[in-house]
Scaffold this motif. Structure first.
Motif, PDB file in Angstrom:
ATOM      1  N   VAL A  56       0.864  -1.177   0.000  1.00  0.00           N
ATOM      2  CA  VAL A  56       0.000   0.000   0.000  1.00  0.00           C
ATOM      3  C   VAL A  56       0.900   1.225   0.000  1.00  0.00           C
ATOM      4  O   VAL A  56       1.844   1.318   0.782  1.00  0.00           O
ATOM      5  N   PHE A  57       0.610   2.159  -0.890  1.00  0.00           N
ATOM      6  CA  PHE A  57       1.437   3.363  -1.038  1.00  0.00           C
ATOM      7  C   PHE A  57       0.841   4.507  -0.229  1.00  0.00           C
ATOM      8  O   PHE A  57      -0.376   4.686  -0.178  1.00  0.00           O
ATOM      9  N   TYR A  58       1.714   5.288   0.389  1.00  0.00           N
ATOM     10  CA  TYR A  58       1.246   6.476   1.091  1.00  0.00           C
ATOM     11  C   TYR A  58       2.314   7.564   1.066  1.00  0.00           C
ATOM     12  O   TYR A  58       3.486   7.308   0.836  1.00  0.00           O
ATOM     13  N   ARG A  59       1.876   8.787   1.299  1.00  0.00           N
ATOM     14  CA  ARG A  59       2.756   9.950   1.417  1.00  0.00           C
ATOM     15  C   ARG A  59       2.671  10.450   2.852  1.00  0.00           C
ATOM     16  O   ARG A  59       1.604  10.433   3.453  1.00  0.00           O
ATOM     17  N   GLU A  60       3.796  10.919   3.340  1.00  0.00           N
ATOM     18  CA  GLU A  60       3.848  11.348   4.728  1.00  0.00           C
ATOM     19  C   GLU A  60       4.616  12.656   4.852  1.00  0.00           C
ATOM     20  O   GLU A  60       5.613  12.866   4.163  1.00  0.00           O
ATOM     21  N   VAL A  62      -0.518  11.827   7.073  1.00  0.00           N
ATOM     22  CA  VAL A  62      -0.364  10.645   6.225  1.00  0.00           C
ATOM     23  C   VAL A  62      -1.514  10.613   5.233  1.00  0.00           C
ATOM     24  O   VAL A  62      -2.692  10.689   5.634  1.00  0.00           O
ATOM     25  N   ALA A  63      -1.193  10.509   3.942  1.00  0.00           N
ATOM     26  CA  ALA A  63      -2.206  10.394   2.890  1.00  0.00           C
ATOM     27  C   ALA A  63      -1.996   9.072   2.177  1.00  0.00           C
ATOM     28  O   ALA A  63      -0.908   8.810   1.660  1.00  0.00           O
ATOM     29  N   VAL A  64      -3.002   8.235   2.147  1.00  0.00           N
ATOM     30  CA  VAL A  64      -2.877   6.880   1.598  1.00  0.00           C
ATOM     31  C   VAL A  64      -3.532   6.795   0.226  1.00  0.00           C
ATOM     32  O   VAL A  64      -4.530   7.466  -0.047  1.00  0.00           O
ATOM     33  N   ASP A  65      -2.956   5.973  -0.643  1.00  0.00           N
ATOM     34  CA  ASP A  65      -3.622   5.568  -1.884  1.00  0.00           C
ATOM     35  C   ASP A  65      -4.458   4.333  -1.559  1.00  0.00           C
ATOM     36  O   ASP A  65      -3.905   3.265  -1.261  1.00  0.00           O
ATOM     37  N   LEU A  66      -5.766   4.471  -1.597  1.00  0.00           N
ATOM     38  CA  LEU A  66      -6.640   3.340  -1.314  1.00  0.00           C
ATOM     39  C   LEU A  66      -6.508   2.267  -2.403  1.00  0.00           C
ATOM     40  O   LEU A  66      -6.040   2.557  -3.507  1.00  0.00           O
ATOM     41  N   PRO A  67      -6.879   1.023  -2.116  1.00  0.00           N
ATOM     42  CA  PRO A  67      -6.716  -0.072  -3.082  1.00  0.00           C
ATOM     43  C   PRO A  67      -7.308   0.245  -4.449  1.00  0.00           C
ATOM     44  O   PRO A  67      -8.465   0.650  -4.561  1.00  0.00           O
TER      45      PRO A  67
END
Length: 258
Positions: free
Chosen positions: A64-68, A115-120
């Motif tokens: 799972v990819f995310y930006r922080e 934290v911003a996540v890329d949802l599936p």
């Protein structure tokens, strides 16, 4: 005459020397005056990371990819975040949306971990088999939070991401410090009695021109006992894109309550 020419020569040489000195030292002076804030800004910039997340019905860890973005350094030391903020995204967006709006850096500069996540199936996160019922999506969000070390964040959830955030609010609200739904979907899946049991402080955000999901989600979410409402004038469904300054102002004001 000879003395006059000599004077002119000396004057010319003096001007040349003075010009060379200014050209040499001025960049260093400017650099010294700006290096502090520039370093502070850079330290708050976004990092792009991936994490392995295992949910109950997934036998293997999934990427799972995310930006922080973290608070800037002060005195050479990293500040401890005073609050955590987890940002989800809508159907046509991903975590880069919050980077482009400046939300990640803005939150970090206020001393928060963002934290911003890329949802599936969105952005850099592939489609994942996580189940199709509400509890499965809540389990995914919980597994992600555990994987990245988020304890009790404020959860920001626009539109389609309500498929994840509303079930999480219902089944895992003890892991949330606050909730910011933005015309979230799925609010009609739960009863007034279920909403009344939730004690999580909530800021309900919607655009004035969003007469569909904005109105529907407001009607259901107003059943939460600890809520406030912020309507963004002249804004559509993605109101945070139409009026980012207004949205950021409301969000930051809400976060100061924790």
């Amino acid at each position: 005459m000879h003395t006059f020419n000599q004077f002119r020569l000396l004057t010319f040489l003096f001007v040349v020397c003075a010009t060379l000195v200014v050209c040499y030292f001025l960049p260093h002076i400017v650099l010294d005056n700006t290096s502090g804030p520039a370093e502070e800004f850079n330290m708050a910039n976004t990092k792009q990371l991936t994490v392995n997340v295992t949910v109950q019905k997934t036998p293997k860890p999934s990427e799972v990819f995310y930006r922080e973005s973290l608070p800037p350094q002060k005195g050479g030391e990293r500040q401890q975040p005073s609050l955590e903020v987890l940002l989800l995204h809508g159907q046509a967006f991903n975590s880069k949306t919050w980077e482009g709006l400046g939300t990640l850096v803005l939150l970090a500069q206020r001393g928060y971990r963002a934290v911003a996540v890329d949802l599936p199936g969105f952005g850099n996160t592939p489609h994942l088999e996580i189940g199709k019922v509400d509890t499965d999506r809540a389990d995914f969000l919980l597994a992600f939070m555990d994987a990245v070390g988020l304890q009790t964040p404020v959860l920001v959830s626009p539109s389609r991401s309500g498929q994840f955030s509303i079930p999480f609010l219902m089944f895992q609200n003890q892991r949330l410090k606050g909730f910011v739904p933005i015309a979230a979907v799925g609010t009609n899946h739960y009863s007034a009695e279920q909403y009344h049991k939730i004690q999580t402080p909530t800021l309900i955000v919607f655009g004035e021109l969003d007469t569909n999901l904005g109105v529907q989600s407001l009607k259901n979410l107003k059943q939460l006992p600890h809520h406030t409402v912020f309507k963004i004038p002249a804004a559509h469904h993605a109101c945070y894109l139409d009026e980012p300054d207004e949205f950021h102002k409301a969000l930051l004001d809400f976060l100061t309550k924790f």
